[in-house]
Design a protein around this motif. Sequence first.
Motif, PDB file in Angstrom:
ATOM      1  N   SER A 185       0.853  -1.010   0.068  1.00  0.00           N
ATOM      2  CA  SER A 185       0.694   0.003   0.170  1.00  0.00           C
ATOM      3  C   SER A 185       0.729   0.682  -0.204  1.00  0.00           C
ATOM      4  O   SER A 185       1.766   1.436   0.544  1.00  0.00           O
ATOM      5  CB  SER A 185      -0.777  -0.056   1.352  1.00  0.00           C
ATOM      6  N   ALA A 196       0.442   5.356   0.961  1.00  0.00           N
ATOM      7  CA  ALA A 196      -1.061   5.774   1.654  1.00  0.00           C
ATOM      8  C   ALA A 196      -0.222   8.040   1.073  1.00  0.00           C
ATOM      9  O   ALA A 196       0.629   8.018   1.761  1.00  0.00           O
ATOM     10  CB  ALA A 196      -1.084   5.678   3.330  1.00  0.00           C
ATOM     11  N   SER A 248      -0.552  11.430   1.743  1.00  0.00           N
ATOM     12  CA  SER A 248      -2.083  12.932   2.852  1.00  0.00           C
ATOM     13  C   SER A 248      -1.247  14.137   2.504  1.00  0.00           C
ATOM     14  O   SER A 248      -0.178  13.673   1.362  1.00  0.00           O
ATOM     15  CB  SER A 248      -0.886  12.587   3.997  1.00  0.00           C
ATOM     16  N   ASP A 251      -7.623   2.825  -3.691  1.00  0.00           N
ATOM     17  CA  ASP A 251      -9.240   3.334  -3.182  1.00  0.00           C
ATOM     18  C   ASP A 251      -8.838   4.264  -3.317  1.00  0.00           C
ATOM     19  O   ASP A 251      -8.352   5.509  -2.331  1.00  0.00           O
ATOM     20  CB  ASP A 251      -8.728   2.179  -1.636  1.00  0.00           C
ATOM     21  N   ALA A 285     -11.402   6.588  -1.581  1.00  0.00           N
ATOM     22  CA  ALA A 285     -12.044   6.630   0.441  1.00  0.00           C
ATOM     23  C   ALA A 285     -10.280   7.059   0.761  1.00  0.00           C
ATOM     24  O   ALA A 285     -10.475   7.846   1.936  1.00  0.00           O
ATOM     25  CB  ALA A 285     -13.000   6.012   0.243  1.00  0.00           C
ATOM     26  N   LYS A 286      -9.861   6.042   0.725  1.00  0.00           N
ATOM     27  CA  LYS A 286      -8.178   5.919   1.764  1.00  0.00           C
ATOM     28  C   LYS A 286      -7.093   6.280   0.826  1.00  0.00           C
ATOM     29  O   LYS A 286      -6.133   6.864   1.597  1.00  0.00           O
ATOM     30  CB  LYS A 286      -8.284   4.318   1.821  1.00  0.00           C
ATOM     31  N   ASN A 287      -7.389   7.115  -0.193  1.00  0.00           N
ATOM     32  CA  ASN A 287      -6.672   7.880  -0.724  1.00  0.00           C
ATOM     33  C   ASN A 287      -5.222   7.164  -1.015  1.00  0.00           C
ATOM     34  O   ASN A 287      -4.027   7.037  -0.060  1.00  0.00           O
ATOM     35  CB  ASN A 287      -5.881   8.956  -0.035  1.00  0.00           C
ATOM     36  N   THR A 288      -5.097   5.748  -0.702  1.00  0.00           N
ATOM     37  CA  THR A 288      -4.326   4.955  -0.710  1.00  0.00           C
ATOM     38  C   THR A 288      -4.173   4.144  -2.315  1.00  0.00           C
ATOM     39  O   THR A 288      -5.098   4.149  -2.781  1.00  0.00           O
ATOM     40  CB  THR A 288      -4.716   3.847   0.052  1.00  0.00           C
TER      41      THR A 288
END
Length: 120
Positions: A21, A23, A25, A73, A75-78
């Motif tokens: 993954s 992620a 930010s 994804d 929604a998860k910004n991943t």
Amino acid sequence: QVQLVEAGGGLVQPGGSLRLSCAASGFTLDYYAIGWFRQAPGKERERVSCLSTRDGNTYYADSVKDRFTIFRDNAKNTVYLQMSRLKPEDTALYSCAASGSDCRGKFGSWGQGTQVTVSS
């Protein structure tokens, strides 16, 4: 500030699977391309895969084609890299990076990487 954090690496037997993954930010993935890269000791860094969030295009290196899948994804910004049928030669430090344009662009933001080791 823009940050990318990788996770999911580990030790796996040949033929096994891992999901990495990436992620994000500090920004959303809507206008970026996310690439996965790997580097093994003594070898050049290799671009493994890339996903352009703008048009949905994907890229895979020949060495991993039909074994790896990149997807995101929202929604998860991943962004994920699903790796299957792993081989010892897949062993490397895997890093994700973001391009502000597409998969041809400069990857200016990098994560710290996650180690993948494929061994019996």
